[in-house]
Scaffold this motif. Sequence first.
Motif, mmCIF file in Angstrom:
data_model
loop_
_atom_site.group_PDB
_atom_site.id
_atom_site.type_symbol
_atom_site.label_atom_id
_atom_site.label_comp_id
_atom_site.label_asym_id
_atom_site.label_seq_id
_atom_site.Cartn_x
_atom_site.Cartn_y
_atom_site.Cartn_z
ATOM 1 N N ASP A 226 -22.060 -34.564 38.037
ATOM 2 C CA ASP A 226 -23.419 -34.900 38.483
ATOM 3 C C ASP A 226 -24.515 -34.135 37.754
ATOM 4 O O ASP A 226 -25.697 -34.453 37.916
ATOM 5 C CB ASP A 226 -23.517 -34.628 39.999
ATOM 6 C CG ASP A 226 -24.820 -35.123 40.597
ATOM 7 O OD1 ASP A 226 -25.007 -36.345 40.693
ATOM 8 O OD2 ASP A 226 -25.660 -34.268 40.953
ATOM 9 N N SER A 227 -24.172 -33.165 36.938
ATOM 10 C CA SER A 227 -25.174 -32.261 36.365
ATOM 11 C C SER A 227 -26.165 -32.956 35.433
ATOM 12 O O SER A 227 -27.229 -32.396 35.146
ATOM 13 C CB SER A 227 -24.486 -31.122 35.603
ATOM 14 O OG SER A 227 -23.718 -31.630 34.526
ATOM 15 N N ILE A 228 -25.838 -34.145 34.957
ATOM 16 C CA ILE A 228 -26.736 -34.877 34.058
ATOM 17 C C ILE A 228 -28.091 -35.116 34.706
ATOM 18 O O ILE A 228 -29.122 -35.273 34.023
ATOM 19 C CB ILE A 228 -26.094 -36.219 33.646
ATOM 20 C CG1 ILE A 228 -26.896 -36.886 32.542
ATOM 21 C CG2 ILE A 228 -25.927 -37.130 34.849
ATOM 22 C CD1 ILE A 228 -26.902 -36.159 31.239
ATOM 23 N N HIS A 229 -28.131 -35.146 36.040
ATOM 24 C CA HIS A 229 -29.375 -35.422 36.757
ATOM 25 C C HIS A 229 -30.211 -34.165 37.002
ATOM 26 O O HIS A 229 -31.343 -34.263 37.474
ATOM 27 C CB HIS A 229 -29.067 -36.091 38.099
ATOM 28 C CG HIS A 229 -28.283 -37.355 37.967
ATOM 29 N ND1 HIS A 229 -28.788 -38.476 37.353
ATOM 30 C CD2 HIS A 229 -27.010 -37.678 38.358
ATOM 31 C CE1 HIS A 229 -27.882 -39.444 37.380
ATOM 32 N NE2 HIS A 229 -26.800 -38.985 37.980
ATOM 33 N N ASP A 230 -29.645 -32.989 36.723
ATOM 34 C CA ASP A 230 -30.369 -31.740 36.953
ATOM 35 C C ASP A 230 -31.085 -31.287 35.689
ATOM 36 O O ASP A 230 -30.713 -31.655 34.573
ATOM 37 C CB ASP A 230 -29.401 -30.639 37.397
ATOM 38 C CG ASP A 230 -28.948 -30.806 38.831
ATOM 39 O OD1 ASP A 230 -29.819 -30.895 39.715
ATOM 40 O OD2 ASP A 230 -27.729 -30.866 39.065
ATOM 41 N N LYS A 231 -32.103 -30.460 35.861
ATOM 42 C CA LYS A 231 -32.804 -29.890 34.734
ATOM 43 C C LYS A 231 -31.893 -28.910 34.003
ATOM 44 O O LYS A 231 -30.950 -28.362 34.571
ATOM 45 C CB LYS A 231 -34.072 -29.165 35.199
ATOM 46 C CG LYS A 231 -35.107 -30.096 35.822
ATOM 47 C CD LYS A 231 -36.334 -29.311 36.273
ATOM 48 C CE LYS A 231 -37.380 -30.238 36.880
ATOM 49 N NZ LYS A 231 -38.576 -29.484 37.348
ATOM 50 N N ILE A 232 -32.185 -28.676 32.736
ATOM 51 C CA ILE A 232 -31.354 -27.797 31.914
ATOM 52 C C ILE A 232 -31.259 -26.408 32.529
ATOM 53 O O ILE A 232 -30.183 -25.799 32.567
ATOM 54 C CB ILE A 232 -31.906 -27.720 30.475
ATOM 55 C CG1 ILE A 232 -31.797 -29.091 29.796
ATOM 56 C CG2 ILE A 232 -31.168 -26.668 29.669
ATOM 57 C CD1 ILE A 232 -32.396 -29.139 28.408
ATOM 58 N N ARG A 233 -32.381 -25.898 33.030
ATOM 59 C CA ARG A 233 -32.380 -24.558 33.620
ATOM 60 C C ARG A 233 -31.417 -24.476 34.807
ATOM 61 O O ARG A 233 -30.638 -23.514 34.929
ATOM 62 C CB ARG A 233 -33.794 -24.192 34.077
ATOM 63 C CG ARG A 233 -33.924 -22.784 34.648
ATOM 64 C CD ARG A 233 -35.382 -22.509 35.040
ATOM 65 N NE ARG A 233 -35.583 -21.114 35.391
ATOM 66 C CZ ARG A 233 -35.370 -20.613 36.593
ATOM 67 N NH1 ARG A 233 -34.955 -21.411 37.574
ATOM 68 N NH2 ARG A 233 -35.577 -19.328 36.826
ATOM 69 N N VAL A 234 -31.449 -25.497 35.662
ATOM 70 C CA VAL A 234 -30.575 -25.505 36.828
ATOM 71 C C VAL A 234 -29.117 -25.604 36.397
ATOM 72 O O VAL A 234 -28.234 -24.937 36.955
ATOM 73 C CB VAL A 234 -30.949 -26.669 37.765
ATOM 74 C CG1 VAL A 234 -29.956 -26.774 38.917
ATOM 75 C CG2 VAL A 234 -32.361 -26.482 38.309
ATOM 76 N N ARG A 235 -28.843 -26.416 35.379
ATOM 77 C CA ARG A 235 -27.477 -26.525 34.870
ATOM 78 C C ARG A 235 -26.954 -25.170 34.416
ATOM 79 O O ARG A 235 -25.817 -24.788 34.713
ATOM 80 C CB ARG A 235 -27.418 -27.491 33.687
ATOM 81 C CG ARG A 235 -27.610 -28.952 34.036
ATOM 82 C CD ARG A 235 -27.421 -29.790 32.798
ATOM 83 N NE ARG A 235 -28.387 -30.876 32.724
ATOM 84 C CZ ARG A 235 -28.591 -31.630 31.670
ATOM 85 N NH1 ARG A 235 -27.919 -31.397 30.555
ATOM 86 N NH2 ARG A 235 -29.469 -32.613 31.691
ATOM 87 N N GLN A 236 -27.780 -24.450 33.673
ATOM 88 C CA GLN A 236 -27.357 -23.151 33.158
ATOM 89 C C GLN A 236 -27.041 -22.177 34.291
ATOM 90 O O GLN A 236 -26.080 -21.409 34.206
ATOM 91 C CB GLN A 236 -28.450 -22.571 32.249
ATOM 92 C CG GLN A 236 -28.657 -23.337 30.953
ATOM 93 C CD GLN A 236 -27.402 -23.354 30.107
ATOM 94 O OE1 GLN A 236 -26.636 -24.309 30.130
ATOM 95 N NE2 GLN A 236 -27.184 -22.287 29.368
ATOM 96 N N LEU A 237 -27.828 -22.231 35.345
ATOM 97 C CA LEU A 237 -27.587 -21.326 36.466
ATOM 98 C C LEU A 237 -26.282 -21.679 37.183
ATOM 99 O O LEU A 237 -25.520 -20.794 37.587
ATOM 100 C CB LEU A 237 -28.760 -21.362 37.446
ATOM 101 C CG LEU A 237 -30.128 -20.931 36.896
ATOM 102 C CD1 LEU A 237 -31.138 -20.810 38.020
ATOM 103 C CD2 LEU A 237 -30.034 -19.617 36.135
ATOM 104 N N TYR A 238 -26.011 -22.965 37.322
ATOM 105 C CA TYR A 238 -24.764 -23.371 37.967
ATOM 106 C C TYR A 238 -23.558 -23.036 37.109
ATOM 107 O O TYR A 238 -22.499 -22.640 37.627
ATOM 108 C CB TYR A 238 -24.792 -24.857 38.304
ATOM 109 C CG TYR A 238 -25.402 -25.139 39.654
ATOM 110 C CD1 TYR A 238 -24.647 -24.994 40.816
ATOM 111 C CD2 TYR A 238 -26.734 -25.530 39.784
ATOM 112 C CE1 TYR A 238 -25.201 -25.245 42.064
ATOM 113 C CE2 TYR A 238 -27.297 -25.777 41.024
ATOM 114 C CZ TYR A 238 -26.527 -25.629 42.164
ATOM 115 O OH TYR A 238 -27.079 -25.860 43.399
ATOM 116 N N TYR A 239 -23.680 -23.181 35.800
ATOM 117 C CA TYR A 239 -22.592 -22.760 34.918
ATOM 118 C C TYR A 239 -22.376 -21.259 35.036
ATOM 119 O O TYR A 239 -21.241 -20.768 34.944
ATOM 120 C CB TYR A 239 -22.889 -23.158 33.475
ATOM 121 C CG TYR A 239 -22.821 -24.647 33.222
ATOM 122 C CD1 TYR A 239 -21.807 -25.426 33.777
ATOM 123 C CD2 TYR A 239 -23.777 -25.284 32.426
ATOM 124 C CE1 TYR A 239 -21.742 -26.790 33.553
ATOM 125 C CE2 TYR A 239 -23.721 -26.650 32.196
ATOM 126 C CZ TYR A 239 -22.708 -27.405 32.764
ATOM 127 O OH TYR A 239 -22.638 -28.753 32.537
#
Length: 312
Positions: A226-239
């Motif tokens: 589902d991460s395609i729908h999140d902003k890049i910054r949010v993706r990085q934090l979740y990773y």
Amino acid sequence: MKHIQNIVAESHRTLPITAVYAIVVWLMAGLINEGWWLQFGCFVLSVFLMMQMNIQNLLTRIYSRTVSVSYMALICTPVFLFHSVSGALLQICIISSLLILFSCYQDNESPGRIFYTFLLIGIGGLINLHMLLFIPLFWILMAFFVYAMGWRTWFASLIGLLTPFWFTAGFWLFGTRSFSHLTPPFALQLPTLEWFNFSDFNMQQALFLGFILLLIVIGSIHFMIDSIHDKIRVRQLYYAFMLLGAYSLVLLIILPHEYDMLIRVITIAVSPLIGHFFALTHSKFSNMLFFVITIGSLAITSYNLWMSSSLF
């Protein structure tokens, strides 16, 4: 028609209801009888910090408190850890350091905040030496996920790490006025270290660890899809959360005697992942998983209360 999962995830009442549930669990575990007021205060502060992390970083695309609620429910599940003062304090150090570190996103000219990030890790190292094992991981997070690594911030991290030990060394030196007392107490932990020794692992620890691992798998798979729908910054934090959880799990396998500290870090890492899953899925399968996970958490909490509480 919304599923119950989504109604709960988006409701303004979910957080206060979960807070009441958490207080009841603490009371049933023996908060008053055992006098765990410091530990309970650390729990309240950790919940507040997780709420701030969710709000400041917009960890979910919709209005939802599932990250904070998931953390509150999960951290109340291992009732047998409530008595630990050191674990409660380390919990605050980890969440606070992550909160400050994430505020430095794409800012390699933030030595002040990086200093405080690693100062907290250094303070945690005074409480438990093995907290220092997270230093390499935090440098990786700085460089590849938060993009805050630079010469100034790296030196700031070193100064932050050394500051608690510098002050403590001064206390040992000028307080005792004897070099024979300068050996730090935590140095005595090293000779008794036993790697890969699960002989003292009990059913309560294994049950909660298995439950947390299941949540990590569910939350990580969902986010990667589902991460395609999140902003890049949010993706990085979740990773970053996923890496933190995986790293802590490896440490737990190597150092099972550090369960008290490491399982708390894993819980901190998995809470945003499972909160993201609850908030942003809408299928019948996810609704079924919501019920299974909720019932599972309640069942494990009840079992731990039965086994550990001074009231039973």
